[in-house]
Design an enzyme around this catalytic site. Structure first.
Site, short mmCIF file in Angstrom:
data_model
loop_
_atom_site.label_atom_id
_atom_site.label_comp_id
_atom_site.label_asym_id
_atom_site.label_seq_id
_atom_site.Cartn_x
_atom_site.Cartn_y
_atom_site.Cartn_z
N TYR A 53 0.84 -1.20 0.00
CA TYR A 53 0.00 0.00 0.00
C TYR A 53 0.87 1.25 0.00
O TYR A 53 1.65 1.48 0.92
CB TYR A 53 -0.91 0.02 1.22
N SER A 203 -13.19 -4.94 0.93
CA SER A 203 -14.13 -4.22 0.08
C SER A 203 -15.57 -4.69 0.30
O SER A 203 -16.28 -5.04 -0.66
CB SER A 203 -13.75 -4.36 -1.40
N ARG A 207 -16.35 -1.94 -3.30
CA ARG A 207 -15.43 -0.90 -3.75
C ARG A 207 -16.07 0.49 -3.72
O ARG A 207 -15.74 1.38 -4.51
CB ARG A 207 -14.89 -1.23 -5.15
#
Length: 322
Positions: A53, A203, A207
């Site tokens: 990330y 998610s 999303r």
């Protein structure tokens, strides 16, 4: 906030987890600090990050906040490895050396001597036996308390669980799961339940689409309008997904709740789900998700949403169902 056992382990995790994919890129240190504080104040413990990330930026920001905003021992850190940065860009690599190097770098960024849960991501070029050797070594050396997988197929989950027996065992599998993505119900979720691994759902809001924000347009400050996240959201901006979102919005209206609360309540009510990982860009968005904690959906709404979104299951999955 409710805490649940992670599979058959003794580890208990909060029903909602805090995702940090946007930290240090779309979420600055002030927003991250507010999110972390609100999450822990609400009873949350599980914080999910990854070495990939923001090229480690998410872990670095999280590490800077631990001990300042919240105490390290008040949270459970979950991070992932299996993608490394090279001069040519990101490279998938779940070999023993790459995984252990990645874990050591994660610990430095997180400013801690261990993570509570460490997950490996798929690498088709590395034998699972080699990946497992790194997972086992991480626990043996105290770098990780529990280990698991991220985004693996059902057969891989079964194989790794077997290789990790009897100790340290496969504690968790992280996979995408929501009303817009129920593919894990075919093989991954049944494998987790049979083998004692807890499912961490990433998610859970499809999303961001299940919030209803994309029903009429794409907000300029949304992920779908972002240069680096538009492709992440695009697969769910379809006519089929729109029908699911409409159903969620209708249910939410009848309950006088927000659509995202309905979507989260549906998911956290699924058997085998230990925690739903909510990744918010802002503290305001996170607080909206935390508001779902007290919602229990009526059976008729659960049944309707199940029917509308049920994944196609046939041979050979169907033949193995009890």
């Amino acid at each position: 906030m409710e805490h649940r056992r992670l599979g058959s382990t003794g580890l208990r995790v909060s029903r909602l987890g805090l995702g940090t994919m946007t930290w240090s890129r779309d979420t600055d240190d002030h927003e991250a600090a507010e999110q972390l504080r609100d999450f822990v104040d609400a009873g949350g413990t599980l914080i999910d990050t990854s070495a990939s990330y923001a090229d480690g930026g998410s872990e670095q920001l999280l590490g800077a906040l631990l001990g300042d905003v919240v105490d390290r021992d008040d949270v459970l850190l979950c991070t992932k490895a299996g993608v490394r940065r090279t001069s040519a860009g990101a490279a998938v690599d779940a070999s023993r050396g790459a995984l252990l190097d990645s874990l050591d770098a994660s610990l430095r960024r997180l400013r801690t001597d261990r993570v509570d849960l460490w997950l490996a991501t798929p690498d088709p070029r590395t034998p699972l036996e080699e990946t497992v050797s790194a997972l086992r070594y991480a626990v043996a050396t105290g770098r990780a308390r529990y280990v698991g997988l991220s985004n693996h197929a059902g057969w891989q989950v079964a194989r790794v669980a077997t290789l990790l027996e009897p100790e340290p065992g496969l504690a968790a599998v992280e996979a995408e799961y929501s009303l817009l993505q129920r593919g894990v119900e075919r093989e991954v979720l049944p494998a987790c339940e049979a083998l004692g691994a807890g499912l961490l759902a990433w998610s859970p809001l499809g999303r961001g689409v299940l919030t209803g924000k994309y029903r009429r347009t794409i907000p300029s400050d949304s992920r779908a309008a972002s240069a680096h996240l538009a492709g992440f959201v695009q697969p769910y901006l379809t006519a089929d997904a729109s029908g699911v979102v409409d159903a969620v919005v209708t249910a939410a209206s009848g309950l006088e709740r927000a659509p995202l609360e309905v979507a989260l309540a549906w998911l956290t009510g699924r058997a085998g789900v230990a925690s739903a990982i909510v990744g918010a860009r802002t503290a305001v968005q996170l607080r909206a998700a935390l508001a779902a904690e007290d919602l229990e959906l009526p059976p008729e709404i659960v049944s309707a949403l199940d029917e509308i979104t049920a994944p196609a299951v046939g041979y050979p999955e169907q033949s193995g169902r009890r």
